[in-house]
Design a protein around this motif. Structure first.
Motif, PDB file in Angstrom:
ATOM      1  N   ASP A 316      12.192  -9.673  45.702  1.00 56.49           N
ATOM      2  CA  ASP A 316      13.097  -9.015  46.375  1.00 56.49           C
ATOM      3  C   ASP A 316      12.880  -7.757  46.321  1.00 56.49           C
ATOM      4  O   ASP A 316      13.124  -6.852  45.141  1.00 56.49           O
ATOM      5  N   ARG A 317      12.416  -6.455  47.071  1.00 56.05           N
ATOM      6  CA  ARG A 317      12.276  -5.367  47.006  1.00 56.05           C
ATOM      7  C   ARG A 317      13.431  -4.233  47.792  1.00 56.05           C
ATOM      8  O   ARG A 317      13.681  -4.924  48.975  1.00 56.05           O
ATOM      9  N   LEU A 318      13.393  -3.942  46.579  1.00 54.42           N
ATOM     10  CA  LEU A 318      15.385  -3.530  46.658  1.00 54.42           C
ATOM     11  C   LEU A 318      14.982  -1.725  46.487  1.00 54.42           C
ATOM     12  O   LEU A 318      13.890  -0.761  45.927  1.00 54.42           O
ATOM     13  N   LEU A 319      15.985  -0.911  47.413  1.00 51.43           N
ATOM     14  CA  LEU A 319      15.589   0.615  47.949  1.00 51.43           C
ATOM     15  C   LEU A 319      16.979   1.296  47.563  1.00 51.43           C
ATOM     16  O   LEU A 319      18.097   0.697  48.398  1.00 51.43           O
ATOM     17  N   LEU A 320      17.093   1.981  46.179  1.00 54.21           N
ATOM     18  CA  LEU A 320      18.036   2.436  45.903  1.00 54.21           C
ATOM     19  C   LEU A 320      18.436   3.677  46.325  1.00 54.21           C
ATOM     20  O   LEU A 320      16.813   4.496  45.983  1.00 54.21           O
ATOM     21  N   ALA A 321      19.785   4.233  46.670  1.00 58.57           N
ATOM     22  CA  ALA A 321      19.604   5.810  46.996  1.00 58.57           C
ATOM     23  C   ALA A 321      20.787   6.013  47.357  1.00 58.57           C
ATOM     24  O   ALA A 321      22.177   5.557  47.138  1.00 58.57           O
ATOM     25  N   LEU A 334      12.224  -0.629  43.297  1.00 57.68           N
ATOM     26  CA  LEU A 334      12.445  -2.014  41.854  1.00 57.68           C
ATOM     27  C   LEU A 334      11.802  -3.187  43.060  1.00 57.68           C
ATOM     28  O   LEU A 334      12.796  -3.861  44.239  1.00 57.68           O
ATOM     29  N   THR A 335      11.846  -3.923  42.286  1.00 59.63           N
ATOM     30  CA  THR A 335      11.429  -5.467  42.773  1.00 59.63           C
ATOM     31  C   THR A 335      12.530  -6.556  42.077  1.00 59.63           C
ATOM     32  O   THR A 335      12.831  -6.362  40.153  1.00 59.63           O
ATOM     33  N   TRP A 336      13.394  -7.694  42.488  1.00 60.40           N
ATOM     34  CA  TRP A 336      14.241  -7.950  42.056  1.00 60.40           C
ATOM     35  C   TRP A 336      13.548  -9.188  41.027  1.00 60.40           C
ATOM     36  O   TRP A 336      12.458 -10.114  41.144  1.00 60.40           O
ATOM     37  N   ALA A 337      14.212  -9.545  39.875  1.00 62.88           N
ATOM     38  CA  ALA A 337      13.887 -10.369  38.978  1.00 62.88           C
ATOM     39  C   ALA A 337      14.437 -11.611  38.852  1.00 62.88           C
ATOM     40  O   ALA A 337      13.530 -12.265  37.906  1.00 62.88           O
ATOM     41  N   TYR A 338      14.975 -12.152  39.306  1.00 65.00           N
ATOM     42  CA  TYR A 338      15.738 -13.273  38.886  1.00 65.00           C
ATOM     43  C   TYR A 338      16.831 -13.524  40.210  1.00 65.00           C
ATOM     44  O   TYR A 338      16.632 -12.777  41.104  1.00 65.00           O
ATOM     45  N   ASP A 339      16.697 -15.040  40.400  1.00 65.26           N
ATOM     46  CA  ASP A 339      17.292 -16.050  41.345  1.00 65.26           C
ATOM     47  C   ASP A 339      18.714 -15.951  41.446  1.00 65.26           C
ATOM     48  O   ASP A 339      19.279 -16.019  40.254  1.00 65.26           O
ATOM     49  N   GLY A 340      19.477 -14.764  41.794  1.00 65.99           N
ATOM     50  CA  GLY A 340      20.782 -14.693  41.954  1.00 65.99           C
ATOM     51  C   GLY A 340      21.831 -16.173  42.558  1.00 65.99           C
ATOM     52  O   GLY A 340      22.859 -15.919  41.843  1.00 65.99           O
ATOM     53  N   ARG A 341      21.391 -16.869  43.250  1.00 67.85           N
ATOM     54  CA  ARG A 341      22.159 -18.039  43.217  1.00 67.85           C
ATOM     55  C   ARG A 341      22.526 -18.931  42.443  1.00 67.85           C
ATOM     56  O   ARG A 341      23.745 -19.713  41.461  1.00 67.85           O
TER      57      ARG A 341
END
Ligand code: UT7
Length: 341
Positions: A316-321, A334-341
């Motif tokens: 998943d591609r995240l944009l922090l601001a 950043l790209t998310w690194a793991y399955d959050g479930r």
């Protein structure tokens, strides 16, 4: 050519990936209804102008920001099955340190049984977590450290004037912590940190530092509280949050379809909505926690990640601001690194 190759700011093949997140908010809740008994305000005004319904306040005697930071770090270590001795570096972004010195990062390490590593605080007001993440990523990308903890924590209630309706409705207390580890697949691809010191006059704490040390007079004049010129700060926040998101999207060749989540600093729901609008992102791809936590300054972004963790998937591609006092602002892609479930 892939966007990653074109980005002149991305040199390393090892990325710093977020491999765990944990948050902490204290149990006591300060609702809009309670605030309306303290100052001349209303639930209706606060919700319409800010999106905030309630915030958590740390009330225990002798408890400072480190208490919440340590709770978040203990939770992070437990959920990632990381021993305190494995941590190589801990950075704490905070505007409300327990003391002028030692650093809150030092205190959190001690409280969590983390010994003999580098630890320090970062002060960049509400942008501090993005600043600390950017600093921490360098140590991971160069290969110097393998496990770095970044904490964002603030006890804003310690510096809020609960007789000033313009500021006291906005802020809450909380902490969040992330673990950064090297990855060849996922992680922080790009970040921006920036500042403009001429913005100081619009958002600052007048006394308590070396320029105006605490005296009976500064206390009597209520100079140890947050001073904010809301409307001016609002205009800068709207512009800079959107600018930093646009800059990251442009130099990484991203369109709105490429962003899975905007993770914005939570200062005002209207600022968040206007940032998302400029990015052409629908509301269901924007992380929002302001209604229940208020503005927790350095904790807003890690608390968002903690709250939305169960929705996040690898890649998943995240944009922090973020935008804050200083003025400061910053962002990260950043790209998310793991399955959050
Ligand atoms: O995280 C760090 C960066 N900080 C920010 O990004 C915060 C940016 N600023 C804001 O979010 C908004 O400016 C506020 C939420 C702080 C204020 O909203 P606003 O729409 O800009 O209101 P305002 O300051 O222009 O005030 C409008 C009116 C004023 O009354 P008059 O002068 O028009 O009669 C205020 O006195 O609203 C009044 N007001 C309130 N009324 C009820 C201000 N605070 C309150 C309140 N309850 N709590």
């Amino acid at each position: 050519m892939s966007p990653a190759k074109k980005n002149p700011y991305r040199k390393s093949h090892i990325r710093a990936a977020i491999t765990g997140v944990c948050g902490y908010v204290p149990p006591d809740v300060l609702s809009n209804a309670k605030l309306a008994q303290m100052v001349d305000t209303s639930d209706e005004w606060i919700v319409a102008r800010t999106g905030i319904k309630e915030r958590h306040i740390l009330t225990g005697k002798g408890l400072g920001t480190s208490h919440m930071g340590a709770e978040a770090v203990r939770g992070l270590l437990a959920k990632t099955a990381t021993a305190p001795g494995e941590i190589d570096l801990l950075i704490c972004a905070t505007t409300t340190p327990d003391f002028v010195f030692p650093s809150t990062a030092n205190l959190i390490c001690d409280m969590c049984g983390i010994r003999n590593i580098g630890s320090f605080d970062v002060q960049a007001a509400c942008s501090g977590f993005v600043y600390a993440l950017t600093i921490a990523a360098q140590f991971v990308e160069t290969g110097k450290y393998r496990k770095v903890v970044v904490v964002g924590a603030d006890k804003m209630s310690a510096i809020i004037d609960y007789t000033d309706r313009k500021t006291c409705v906005l802020f809450g207390d909380g902490a969040g912590a992330v673990l950064l580890e090297p990855s060849r697949k996922y992680g922080i691809i790009d970040s921006v940190i920036s500042s403009d010191g001429s913005g100081m006059q619009h958002l600052h704490q007048k006394a308590g530092g070396s320029r105006l040390p605490p005296t009976a007079e500064t206390v009597a004049k209520r100079l140890h509280y947050v001073h904010q010129e809301g409307a001016t700060v609002y205009k800068f926040a709207v512009a800079r949050m959107a600018d930093v998101a646009a800059a990251l999207m442009k130099r990484n060749y991203l369109s709105s379809q490429d962003i899975d989540w905007l993770v914005p600093h939570q200062a005002n729901k209207r600022i968040i909505e206007s940032t998302a609008e400029r990015m052409k992102l629908p509301a269901d791809r924007v992380m929002i926690t302001i209604h229940k936590y208020g503005n927790t300054t350095n904790a807003t972004i890690p608390l968002c990640l903690w709250d939305y963790e169960s929705k996040l998937k690898p890649g998943d591609r995240l944009l922090l601001a973020a935008f804050g006092g200083g003025f400061t602002w910053g962002g990260a892609y950043l790209t998310w690194a793991y399955d959050g479930r």
